[in-house]
Design a protein around this motif. Sequence first.
Motif, PDB file in Angstrom:
ATOM      1  N   LEU A  39      -5.400 -26.665 170.915  1.00  0.00           N
ATOM      2  CA  LEU A  39      -4.543 -27.826 170.526  1.00  0.00           C
ATOM      3  C   LEU A  39      -5.207 -29.061 171.562  1.00  0.00           C
ATOM      4  O   LEU A  39      -4.898 -30.354 171.098  1.00  0.00           O
ATOM      5  CB  LEU A  39      -3.437 -27.878 170.517  1.00  0.00           C
ATOM      6  N   LEU A  40      -5.102 -29.045 172.329  1.00  0.00           N
ATOM      7  CA  LEU A  40      -5.853 -30.555 173.961  1.00  0.00           C
ATOM      8  C   LEU A  40      -7.286 -30.348 173.496  1.00  0.00           C
ATOM      9  O   LEU A  40      -6.718 -31.503 173.983  1.00  0.00           O
ATOM     10  CB  LEU A  40      -5.466 -30.070 175.209  1.00  0.00           C
ATOM     11  N   SER A  41      -7.606 -29.196 172.713  1.00  0.00           N
ATOM     12  CA  SER A  41      -9.005 -30.200 172.341  1.00  0.00           C
ATOM     13  C   SER A  41      -9.405 -30.708 171.491  1.00  0.00           C
ATOM     14  O   SER A  41     -10.502 -31.405 171.655  1.00  0.00           O
ATOM     15  CB  SER A  41     -10.626 -28.850 173.336  1.00  0.00           C
ATOM     16  N   ALA A  65      -2.694 -34.890 168.318  1.00  0.00           N
ATOM     17  CA  ALA A  65      -2.545 -33.784 170.232  1.00  0.00           C
ATOM     18  C   ALA A  65      -3.252 -34.412 170.973  1.00  0.00           C
ATOM     19  O   ALA A  65      -2.570 -34.429 172.230  1.00  0.00           O
ATOM     20  CB  ALA A  65      -2.451 -33.305 169.105  1.00  0.00           C
ATOM     21  N   LYS A  66      -5.010 -34.015 170.898  1.00  0.00           N
ATOM     22  CA  LYS A  66      -5.547 -34.399 171.736  1.00  0.00           C
ATOM     23  C   LYS A  66      -5.394 -35.888 172.968  1.00  0.00           C
ATOM     24  O   LYS A  66      -5.021 -35.864 173.780  1.00  0.00           O
ATOM     25  CB  LYS A  66      -6.707 -34.268 171.280  1.00  0.00           C
ATOM     26  N   ALA A  67      -5.242 -36.914 172.185  1.00  0.00           N
ATOM     27  CA  ALA A  67      -4.887 -38.141 172.523  1.00  0.00           C
ATOM     28  C   ALA A  67      -3.497 -38.540 173.406  1.00  0.00           C
ATOM     29  O   ALA A  67      -3.410 -38.467 174.853  1.00  0.00           O
ATOM     30  CB  ALA A  67      -5.082 -39.548 171.565  1.00  0.00           C
ATOM     31  N   ALA A  70      -3.298 -35.770 176.643  1.00  0.00           N
ATOM     32  CA  ALA A  70      -4.493 -35.903 177.513  1.00  0.00           C
ATOM     33  C   ALA A  70      -3.935 -36.620 179.141  1.00  0.00           C
ATOM     34  O   ALA A  70      -4.490 -35.776 179.703  1.00  0.00           O
ATOM     35  CB  ALA A  70      -5.546 -36.541 177.240  1.00  0.00           C
ATOM     36  N   PRO A  71      -3.753 -37.021 178.452  1.00  0.00           N
ATOM     37  CA  PRO A  71      -2.960 -37.827 180.295  1.00  0.00           C
ATOM     38  C   PRO A  71      -2.027 -37.179 181.182  1.00  0.00           C
ATOM     39  O   PRO A  71      -2.101 -36.678 181.824  1.00  0.00           O
ATOM     40  CB  PRO A  71      -2.212 -38.923 180.261  1.00  0.00           C
ATOM     41  N   LEU A  72      -1.592 -35.828 180.119  1.00  0.00           N
ATOM     42  CA  LEU A  72      -0.851 -35.219 180.986  1.00  0.00           C
ATOM     43  C   LEU A  72      -2.274 -34.025 181.593  1.00  0.00           C
ATOM     44  O   LEU A  72      -1.327 -32.647 182.926  1.00  0.00           O
ATOM     45  CB  LEU A  72      -0.780 -33.840 180.290  1.00  0.00           C
ATOM     46  N   THR A  97       4.101 -26.482 183.408  1.00  0.00           N
ATOM     47  CA  THR A  97       3.645 -27.510 184.341  1.00  0.00           C
ATOM     48  C   THR A  97       1.977 -27.985 184.210  1.00  0.00           C
ATOM     49  O   THR A  97       0.980 -27.323 184.297  1.00  0.00           O
ATOM     50  CB  THR A  97       4.078 -27.228 186.241  1.00  0.00           C
ATOM     51  N   PHE A  98       1.851 -28.989 184.360  1.00  0.00           N
ATOM     52  CA  PHE A  98       0.732 -29.987 183.786  1.00  0.00           C
ATOM     53  C   PHE A  98       0.153 -30.297 185.117  1.00  0.00           C
ATOM     54  O   PHE A  98       1.158 -30.822 185.996  1.00  0.00           O
ATOM     55  CB  PHE A  98       0.844 -30.948 182.697  1.00  0.00           C
ATOM     56  N   SER A  99      -0.936 -30.656 185.988  1.00  0.00           N
ATOM     57  CA  SER A  99      -1.603 -31.120 186.741  1.00  0.00           C
ATOM     58  C   SER A  99      -0.776 -32.283 187.169  1.00  0.00           C
ATOM     59  O   SER A  99      -1.244 -32.942 187.941  1.00  0.00           O
ATOM     60  CB  SER A  99      -3.541 -31.059 186.258  1.00  0.00           C
ATOM     61  N   SER A 100      -0.778 -33.542 186.443  1.00  0.00           N
ATOM     62  CA  SER A 100      -0.226 -34.314 186.452  1.00  0.00           C
ATOM     63  C   SER A 100       1.674 -34.404 186.937  1.00  0.00           C
ATOM     64  O   SER A 100       2.406 -35.436 187.415  1.00  0.00           O
ATOM     65  CB  SER A 100       0.374 -35.603 184.784  1.00  0.00           C
ATOM     66  N   GLY A 101       1.465 -32.872 186.433  1.00  0.00           N
ATOM     67  CA  GLY A 101       3.112 -33.041 187.402  1.00  0.00           C
ATOM     68  C   GLY A 101       4.306 -32.679 186.604  1.00  0.00           C
ATOM     69  O   GLY A 101       5.199 -32.003 186.349  1.00  0.00           O
TER      70      GLY A 101
END
Length: 124
Positions: A39-41, A65-67, A70-72, A97-101
């Motif tokens: 979904l993110l791709s 959804a991708k757009a 993406a910031p996550l 949990t995403f790399s953005s926190g």
Amino acid sequence: MCSSDLDQVHPQLAAASNAAAAGEDPAVTVRAKTVLAQLLSGNVDRTQLDASMNAAMTPAILAGAKAQFAPLGAATTWVYLGKTTANGSTTYRYRVTFSSGTQLYAYMSVDAAGKISGYLLSPS
């Protein structure tokens, strides 16, 4: 209080909140992770979706959804929270949990035929 604050102030509580619920099926968790990555791709394996979900995943929805997500960043941690069954589908719930926190809850519903009938990311 963010999760790192909780880790420092109440390590036992933090550990308990990060513990997976009993009964996790590793194959279902891998599937949930794979679907989220797709979904993110912006590209999904439509053979995994039921007819309704397949129809809902229009190119515009996938691009949106991708757009939006993406910031996550990448999904870095998954905690299985349990499952419920209703109306012929089983819904699996995870805290991601995403790399953005950012932490979101992922819900993946699978129908009796094994097709994905729903997928939702939500703050609660």
